[in-house]
Design an enzyme around this catalytic site. Structure first.
Site, PDB file in Angstrom:
ATOM      1  N   ARG A 121       0.812  -1.229   0.000  1.00  0.00           N
ATOM      2  CA  ARG A 121       0.000   0.000   0.000  1.00  0.00           C
ATOM      3  C   ARG A 121       0.841   1.274   0.000  1.00  0.00           C
ATOM      4  O   ARG A 121       0.396   2.338   0.425  1.00  0.00           O
ATOM      5  CB  ARG A 121      -0.960   0.041   1.187  1.00  0.00           C
ATOM      6  CG  ARG A 121      -1.989  -1.042   1.136  1.00  0.00           C
ATOM      7  CD  ARG A 121      -3.191  -0.735   1.992  1.00  0.00           C
ATOM      8  NE  ARG A 121      -4.072  -1.872   1.931  1.00  0.00           N
ATOM      9  CZ  ARG A 121      -3.900  -2.972   2.639  1.00  0.00           C
ATOM     10  NH1 ARG A 121      -2.892  -3.069   3.487  1.00  0.00           N
ATOM     11  NH2 ARG A 121      -4.729  -3.971   2.506  1.00  0.00           N
ATOM     12  N   GLU A 185      10.810  19.519 -24.043  1.00  0.00           N
ATOM     13  CA  GLU A 185      10.100  19.845 -22.796  1.00  0.00           C
ATOM     14  C   GLU A 185      10.690  21.119 -22.178  1.00  0.00           C
ATOM     15  O   GLU A 185       9.971  21.932 -21.612  1.00  0.00           O
ATOM     16  CB  GLU A 185      10.192  18.696 -21.780  1.00  0.00           C
ATOM     17  CG  GLU A 185       9.646  17.355 -22.244  1.00  0.00           C
ATOM     18  CD  GLU A 185       8.106  17.259 -22.243  1.00  0.00           C
ATOM     19  OE1 GLU A 185       7.429  18.242 -21.889  1.00  0.00           O
ATOM     20  OE2 GLU A 185       7.608  16.175 -22.619  1.00  0.00           O
ATOM     21  N   LYS A 227       7.968  23.354 -12.962  1.00  0.00           N
ATOM     22  CA  LYS A 227       7.077  22.212 -12.799  1.00  0.00           C
ATOM     23  C   LYS A 227       6.599  22.129 -11.349  1.00  0.00           C
ATOM     24  O   LYS A 227       5.427  21.888 -11.076  1.00  0.00           O
ATOM     25  CB  LYS A 227       7.739  20.902 -13.239  1.00  0.00           C
ATOM     26  CG  LYS A 227       6.813  19.713 -13.028  1.00  0.00           C
ATOM     27  CD  LYS A 227       6.783  18.702 -14.124  1.00  0.00           C
ATOM     28  CE  LYS A 227       5.649  17.691 -13.887  1.00  0.00           C
ATOM     29  NZ  LYS A 227       5.812  16.442 -14.577  1.00  0.00           N
ATOM     30  N   ASN A 245       0.560  20.440 -20.648  1.00  0.00           N
ATOM     31  CA  ASN A 245       0.248  19.659 -21.852  1.00  0.00           C
ATOM     32  C   ASN A 245       0.304  20.476 -23.130  1.00  0.00           C
ATOM     33  O   ASN A 245      -0.192  20.037 -24.168  1.00  0.00           O
ATOM     34  CB  ASN A 245      -1.137  19.019 -21.716  1.00  0.00           C
ATOM     35  CG  ASN A 245      -1.117  17.921 -20.678  1.00  0.00           C
ATOM     36  OD1 ASN A 245      -0.156  17.176 -20.583  1.00  0.00           O
ATOM     37  ND2 ASN A 245      -2.165  17.845 -19.890  1.00  0.00           N
ATOM     38  N   HIS A 248       0.818  18.842 -26.459  1.00  0.00           N
ATOM     39  CA  HIS A 248       0.748  17.401 -26.221  1.00  0.00           C
ATOM     40  C   HIS A 248      -0.471  16.729 -26.845  1.00  0.00           C
ATOM     41  O   HIS A 248      -0.448  15.529 -27.076  1.00  0.00           O
ATOM     42  CB  HIS A 248       0.799  17.099 -24.722  1.00  0.00           C
ATOM     43  CG  HIS A 248       2.197  17.116 -24.165  1.00  0.00           C
ATOM     44  ND1 HIS A 248       3.017  18.223 -24.280  1.00  0.00           N
ATOM     45  CD2 HIS A 248       2.925  16.179 -23.514  1.00  0.00           C
ATOM     46  CE1 HIS A 248       4.178  17.955 -23.700  1.00  0.00           C
ATOM     47  NE2 HIS A 248       4.157  16.726 -23.233  1.00  0.00           N
ATOM     48  N   HIS A 265       8.950  10.943 -27.938  1.00  0.00           N
ATOM     49  CA  HIS A 265       7.963  11.852 -27.358  1.00  0.00           C
ATOM     50  C   HIS A 265       8.318  13.325 -27.632  1.00  0.00           C
ATOM     51  O   HIS A 265       7.488  14.118 -28.060  1.00  0.00           O
ATOM     52  CB  HIS A 265       7.850  11.592 -25.853  1.00  0.00           C
ATOM     53  CG  HIS A 265       6.937  12.533 -25.153  1.00  0.00           C
ATOM     54  ND1 HIS A 265       5.570  12.518 -25.348  1.00  0.00           N
ATOM     55  CD2 HIS A 265       7.174  13.553 -24.283  1.00  0.00           C
ATOM     56  CE1 HIS A 265       5.015  13.476 -24.619  1.00  0.00           C
ATOM     57  NE2 HIS A 265       5.965  14.111 -23.963  1.00  0.00           N
TER      58      HIS A 265
END
Ligand SMILES: NC(=O)c1ccc[n+]([C@@H]2O[C@H](COP(=O)([O-])OP(=O)(O)OC[C@H]3O[C@@H](n4cnc5c(N)ncnc54)[C@H](O)[C@@H]3O)[C@@H](O)[C@H]2O)c1
Ligand SMILES: [Zn+2]
Length: 365
Positions: A121, A185, A227, A245, A248, A265
């Site tokens: 968990r 990016e 970020k 995004n 994106h 990407h």
């Protein structure tokens, strides 16, 4: 070394950016008060390059570590490899207080992070990103997960790392194409958030392409800061985080229709961002000069900015955009720029404008 804070209350952590940081993994894990046992999850390309150095550093600080190596490449981001990792952790008797060190690119970070989010968990994990993309993007923010046959990142969780160490030295062995892909990016952060960063990139792109440490350190730290700021304001993506995004929607669709083979990407979102800049000109009045500056900067980074699609491919691209996770109620919404450094999300774009932006995208080089 530069230190960036990610302020998320009890889940806050720091990102260290600098050279020689692999040797500090043990010390920093000690500082983060992590348990004595851990597993280093890495891939078949990265483990031979840096695995030993990390293991030695952990050992020196009194940690016992096991190495778990998955094949390099996107296919390891799968439920199958999650299960294999669980089995290894259990075999090495990792318990609640143990932790995971994700050593590699975004694939390893997403996989190892998801394993950490779910094993017992949830156990702590540390990110040691070794690609430019992972250093400026995937290692920060806590999104972890794996792919299904039906699509990318369809299974996942939010699980913040306890610590991120971006060692600039690791980028030296990164293939040029992967490195340039990360630059897509980097440029994105300038467009969505920071006109000054964008201008710095315009001044220093050639140095950045040569991976000059001094320039890299500042730029990577700034990207992490941006970020972190965005994520801190919207940890679980209910609004602002969507600005990450930019480019994106088209980028993801391009990756999907080429079966994740033709474009990396960063290459796909480079084309996507240039198209989004054109749409921004039409819809939000982004000045033509800035549309051109954006195209030029991607060009100088050695990234593709255009694509020639026939009608069939264009149809597929539109269909793929409608399948994107970010689509709500069947409507494709875009992040668009009002000016460099300022974007707005949730922008509706008519399909005729979209056609136009994609058609004209090979006019400029
Ligand atoms: N979680 C997030 O928020 C987030 C954000 C962006 C992307 N991602 C994910 O990240 C993944 C892409 O990450 P990536 O571009 O880092 O790809 P990757 O992890 O596959 O790494 C690219 C290639 O470079 C190799 N490599 C890694 N570091 C190296 C080094 N220092 N020297 C030499 N080779 C090295 C890898 O083995 C691999 O072959 C995708 O799965 C994407 O979905 C996640
Ligand atoms: Zn991206």
């Amino acid at each position: 070394m530069r230190i960036v804070n990610v302020p998320l209350g009890r889940r806050s952590y720091v990102i260290n950016v600098g050279a020689g940081l692999l040797d500090t993994v043990g010390r920093e894990c000690g500082r983060a008060l992590l348990g004595k046992r851990c597993a280093i999850i890495s891939d078949s390309k990265v483990a031979p390059l840096f695995g030993r150095q990390v293991k030695v550093s952990l050992g020196r600080a009194g940690f016992e570590s096991e190495m778990v190596v998955v094949p390099a490449g996107e296919t390891s981001k799968s439920v199958k490899w999650v299960e294999k990792c669980y089995d290894e952790l259990a075999a090495h008797r990792l318990e609640r207080k143990s932790f995971i060190v994700a050593l590699g690119g975004g694939v390893v970070g997403d996989l190892a992070g998801f394993v950490a989010a779910t094993y017992l968990r949830g156990i702590p994990f540390v990110q040691v990103p070794t690609t430019l993309l992972a250093q400026v993007d995937s290692s920060v923010g806590g999104k972890v997960g794996v792919n299904l046959k039906a699509g990318k990142n369809l299974v996942g969780a939010f699980h913040q790392p306890r610590l991120v160490l971006c060692d600039l030295d690791t980028l030296r062995t990164l293939p040029m194409r992967e490195y340039r892909s990360g630059l897509a990016e980097v440029i994105k952060y300038g467009i969505i958030y920071d006109a000054e960063l964008f201008e710095e990139l315009e001044r220093k792109m050639e140095k950045l392409v040569r991976r000059e440490s001094k320039v890299l350190a500042g730029v990577i730290a700034r990207c992490c800061e941006i970020k972190a700021e965005v994520v801190a304001q919207d940890e679980t993506e209910s609004g602002l985080r969507a600005i990450l995004n930019f480019g994106h929607t088209i980028g993801h669709a391009l990756e999907a229709i080429s079966n994740y083979g033709k474009y990396l990407h960063g290459e796909a979102i480079s084309i996507g961002q240039v198209a989004a800049a054109k749409l921004s000109g039409e819809i939000l009045g982004l000045p033509q000069r800035d549309v051109e500056r954006i195209g030029n900067l991607f060009n100088r980074a050695g990234l593709p900015t255009n694509i020639a699609l026939n009608q069939g491919q264009r149809k597929k691209l539109f269909a793929a955009m409608k399948l994107d996770k970010k689509v709500s109620a069947g409507e494709i919404k875009f992040v668009l720029a009002r000016r460099i450094g300022e974007v707005e999300f949730g922008q509706k774009v008519s399909s005729s404008l979209l056609q136009q932006a994609l058609n004209s995208s090979h006019a400029r080089r």
